[in-house]
Design an enzyme around this catalytic site. Structure first.
Site, mmCIF file in Angstrom:
data_model
loop_
_atom_site.group_PDB
_atom_site.id
_atom_site.type_symbol
_atom_site.label_atom_id
_atom_site.label_comp_id
_atom_site.label_asym_id
_atom_site.label_seq_id
_atom_site.Cartn_x
_atom_site.Cartn_y
_atom_site.Cartn_z
ATOM 1 N N TYR A 1 17.334 139.819 63.128
ATOM 2 C CA TYR A 1 17.738 140.190 61.778
ATOM 3 C C TYR A 1 16.832 139.521 60.738
ATOM 4 O O TYR A 1 16.529 138.332 60.823
ATOM 5 C CB TYR A 1 19.193 139.796 61.485
ATOM 6 C CG TYR A 1 19.492 139.955 60.019
ATOM 7 C CD1 TYR A 1 19.693 141.215 59.480
ATOM 8 C CD2 TYR A 1 19.450 138.869 59.142
ATOM 9 C CE1 TYR A 1 19.866 141.401 58.125
ATOM 10 C CE2 TYR A 1 19.624 139.032 57.786
ATOM 11 C CZ TYR A 1 19.835 140.301 57.288
ATOM 12 O OH TYR A 1 19.990 140.476 55.942
ATOM 13 N N HIS B 1 24.069 136.166 59.721
ATOM 14 C CA HIS B 1 24.417 137.592 59.801
ATOM 15 C C HIS B 1 25.432 137.877 60.897
ATOM 16 O O HIS B 1 25.354 138.914 61.554
ATOM 17 C CB HIS B 1 23.143 138.427 60.000
ATOM 18 C CG HIS B 1 23.160 139.721 59.232
ATOM 19 N ND1 HIS B 1 23.515 140.916 59.799
ATOM 20 C CD2 HIS B 1 22.887 140.002 57.934
ATOM 21 C CE1 HIS B 1 23.446 141.887 58.890
ATOM 22 N NE2 HIS B 1 23.078 141.350 57.748
ATOM 23 N N ARG C 1 29.948 135.731 48.663
ATOM 24 C CA ARG C 1 28.782 136.625 48.779
ATOM 25 C C ARG C 1 29.151 138.102 48.666
ATOM 26 O O ARG C 1 28.436 138.966 49.169
ATOM 27 C CB ARG C 1 28.137 136.400 50.157
ATOM 28 C CG ARG C 1 27.337 135.156 50.283
ATOM 29 C CD ARG C 1 25.940 135.316 49.759
ATOM 30 N NE ARG C 1 25.187 136.327 50.487
ATOM 31 C CZ ARG C 1 24.256 137.085 49.929
ATOM 32 N NH1 ARG C 1 23.979 136.980 48.652
ATOM 33 N NH2 ARG C 1 23.590 137.971 50.649
ATOM 34 N N HIS D 1 13.432 136.702 50.030
ATOM 35 C CA HIS D 1 13.432 136.599 51.496
ATOM 36 C C HIS D 1 12.022 136.325 52.021
ATOM 37 O O HIS D 1 11.127 137.155 51.859
ATOM 38 C CB HIS D 1 13.917 137.896 52.119
ATOM 39 C CG HIS D 1 15.301 138.299 51.705
ATOM 40 N ND1 HIS D 1 15.864 139.486 52.067
ATOM 41 C CD2 HIS D 1 16.245 137.649 50.978
ATOM 42 C CE1 HIS D 1 17.091 139.578 51.570
ATOM 43 N NE2 HIS D 1 17.343 138.466 50.896
ATOM 44 N N ASP E 1 20.207 147.993 49.232
ATOM 45 C CA ASP E 1 21.266 149.002 49.230
ATOM 46 C C ASP E 1 22.372 148.666 48.220
ATOM 47 O O ASP E 1 23.531 149.036 48.396
ATOM 48 C CB ASP E 1 21.839 149.248 50.632
ATOM 49 C CG ASP E 1 22.361 148.006 51.308
ATOM 50 O OD1 ASP E 1 22.005 146.895 50.880
ATOM 51 O OD2 ASP E 1 23.131 148.147 52.282
ATOM 52 N N HIS F 1 26.048 139.737 46.683
ATOM 53 C CA HIS F 1 25.116 140.440 47.557
ATOM 54 C C HIS F 1 24.159 141.280 46.705
ATOM 55 O O HIS F 1 24.597 142.017 45.824
ATOM 56 C CB HIS F 1 25.938 141.361 48.478
ATOM 57 C CG HIS F 1 25.203 141.877 49.663
ATOM 58 N ND1 HIS F 1 25.322 143.173 50.098
ATOM 59 C CD2 HIS F 1 24.355 141.276 50.523
ATOM 60 C CE1 HIS F 1 24.588 143.353 51.167
ATOM 61 N NE2 HIS F 1 23.980 142.227 51.460
ATOM 62 N N ASP G 1 20.355 133.359 56.727
ATOM 63 C CA ASP G 1 21.461 134.282 56.990
ATOM 64 C C ASP G 1 21.648 134.436 58.500
ATOM 65 O O ASP G 1 20.785 135.004 59.186
ATOM 66 C CB ASP G 1 21.150 135.647 56.352
ATOM 67 C CG ASP G 1 22.353 136.579 56.369
ATOM 68 O OD1 ASP G 1 23.381 136.223 56.969
ATOM 69 O OD2 ASP G 1 22.250 137.666 55.757
ATOM 70 N N GLU H 1 20.878 136.848 44.925
ATOM 71 C CA GLU H 1 19.894 137.503 45.793
ATOM 72 C C GLU H 1 19.200 138.595 44.972
ATOM 73 O O GLU H 1 19.862 139.411 44.329
ATOM 74 C CB GLU H 1 20.604 138.128 46.999
ATOM 75 C CG GLU H 1 19.673 138.741 48.028
ATOM 76 C CD GLU H 1 20.446 139.336 49.202
ATOM 77 O OE1 GLU H 1 21.605 139.745 49.000
ATOM 78 O OE2 GLU H 1 19.894 139.387 50.305
HETATM 79 MG MG MG Z 1 23.606 138.705 54.285
#
Ligand code: MG
Length: 453
Positions: free
Chosen positions: A206, A258, A329, A170, A362, A358, A256, A385
């Site tokens: 975001y 989002h 995703r 990112h 987290d 994903h 993204d 990712e």
């Molecule tokens: Mg996302």
């Protein structure tokens, strides 16, 4: 007469008594006569689930939930990711109070049967809490299978289709220049795919700081973050133009959305960036608005990625079967773990939909290891990712996937090849403060209207 005694008194009884579901499943191994399943598994002695433990730990300040399934074979256990960070205690309860008593004594090698029976054991299903709880157990059973076979999971899943897993990182910033600098930094480290996100001036954007709940700007004076979709949707094409102009056509750029903007604005945005050839645009719509994909697909060839919020097969099966997206995703623990994810990957293969599981903070390192093993073994892998694990995470979870030159490398040890240092995990206790649970759901438009995350 009890039902079991009655069954045994009938002609059917002698056969029925040996069936694990008639003899009580969990108690089947205790019958003196070997069950059909056990006889069929000649060569491998019975393997029973003797304990299920749940661990909450936050070595990177993000609450992780990991499940450990222990078997009757000394030293043989498995680990699974059950991380739903915003509702970690709810997942812990689902595992400890409901799945554990359901699973004790069951045959640890009957992974799909345990998945199916656990899935319907609550009658109500397809939710994130129960999906993550189930995933913790499911991944652990696969880990056990790999350890028992003395093979890394990617081999059990069919073997490597590639040597390493290409990843993206990112690049975020408050200005276009910040983003450009971040992209250059990742390129210098060897990354070929980079997600770009830029702040909209004066708004909680975001990917560049996120929702904080620290704002105070609506008419009702509530502590919220303010967001307006129009300025964002007009900024992103300019960001793509800037990065393409400065960095050329070789780098693969991702973004993204989002699910933040109204569907019609998302359609404009995805069409506006088409000329800059993104690798994919992610989550243009919320799961509630997936009906718009049919219209969007007819209007643009921009590659589309979708699905980190998906729980229910009815949300993603039509998108795949109708070839309305290019990358799936899904958050693997959300849909119940590896058993479901490998089926989704195989289903996608027939429709040329590639995987892009994903992989943020987290997802626990155990979940990342699961991602990487599956990435290695499926022909229709797209991109992964990725994140760097801090030292504390690497200490708590020995065997984290390694990132080198923009590629993830899986451990070649049996199973997922990752472990949990339980004593060290306890040194990073999770915070139970409500603001952590409630930090999403604070984003509103200037007039006070709620905005999806
Ligand atoms: Mg996302």
């Amino acid at each position: 007469m009890h039902r079991r005694d009655w069954l045994k008194s009938t002609m059917f009884g002698s056969v029925a008594a040996s069936l694990p579901w008639v003899s009580g499943g969990a108690c089947a191994g205790q019958d003196k006569s070997a069950s059909i399943a056990e006889e069929a598994a000649r060569g491998t002695p019975p393997l029973r689930i003797t304990d299920v433990k749940t661990f909450l730990t936050a070595p990177a300040n993000i609450r992780l939930v990991v499940v450990k399934v222990i078997t009757n074979e000394p030293g043989l256990y498995g680990l699974g990711c059950a991380t739903f960070t915003q509702r970690a205690r709810a997942v812990e309860t689902a595992v400890e109070k409901f799945l554990k008593p359901f699973l004790l004594g069951k045959d640890a090698t009957r992974i799909d049967d345990i998945w199916q029976s656990s899935f319907v054991s609550s009658y109500w299903r397809n939710g994130p809490v129960l999906g993550n709880a189930l995933s913790g157990v499911d991944m652990a059973l696969w880990d056990i299978l790999g350890k028992r076979a003395k093979m890394p999971l990617y081999q059990l899943l069919g073997g490597k289709c590639r040597e390493a897993v290409d990843t993206y990182r990112h690049a975020s910033g408050k200005t276009f220049q910040d983003v450009e600098d971040a992209v250059r930094k990742y390129q210098a480290e060897g990354y070929r795919h980079i997600r770009i996100q830029c702040s909209v001036p004066g708004m909680a954007t975001y990917g560049t700081g996120g929702a904080t709940g620290a704002g105070d700007k609506t008419p009702s004076n509530r502590a919220v973050d303010v967001w307006e979709p129009g300025p964002y949707a007009r900024l992103v094409p300019n960001l793509f133009e800037h990065v393409r102009n400065k960095l050329g056509d070789v780098v693969e750029l991702l973004h993204d959305i989002h699910e933040r903007v109204p569907p019609i604005l998302a359609m404009q945005l995805v069409k506006d960036v088409e000329k800059f050839k993104p690798y994919f645009m992610e989550d243009p719509f919320s799961p509630e608005d997936v009906g718009y994909f049919r219209t969007l697909r007819q209007q643009t060839s921009t590659p589309l990625a979708m699905g980190e919020l998906f729980n229910n097969p009815n949300e993603f099966v039509p998108l795949i079967a109708e070839r309305l997206i290019d990358f799936i995703r899904i958050h693997i623990s959300q849909v119940g773990g590896l058993t479901m994810a490998r089926k989704i990957a195989a289903f996608c293969e027939f429709f040329a939909v590639r995987t892009a599981w994903h992989g943020p903070g987290d997802v626990s390192p155990v979940g990342h290891a699961c991602n990487v093993h599956l990435d290695l073994a499926v022909p229709n892998f797209g991109i992964q990712e990725a994140r760097l694990f801090n030292q504390a995470e690497q200490d708590v979870f020995p065997g984290c996937p390694e990132l080198k030159g923009g590629y993830y490398y899986a451990s070649d040890k049996p199973g997922f090849g990752i472990d949990l240092d339980e004593k060290l995990a306890a040194k990073f206790p999770v915070a139970d403060d409500p603001p952590f649970d409630l930090r999403w759901g604070t984003l509103r438009r200037r007039d006070g209207t709620i905005v999806k995350p």
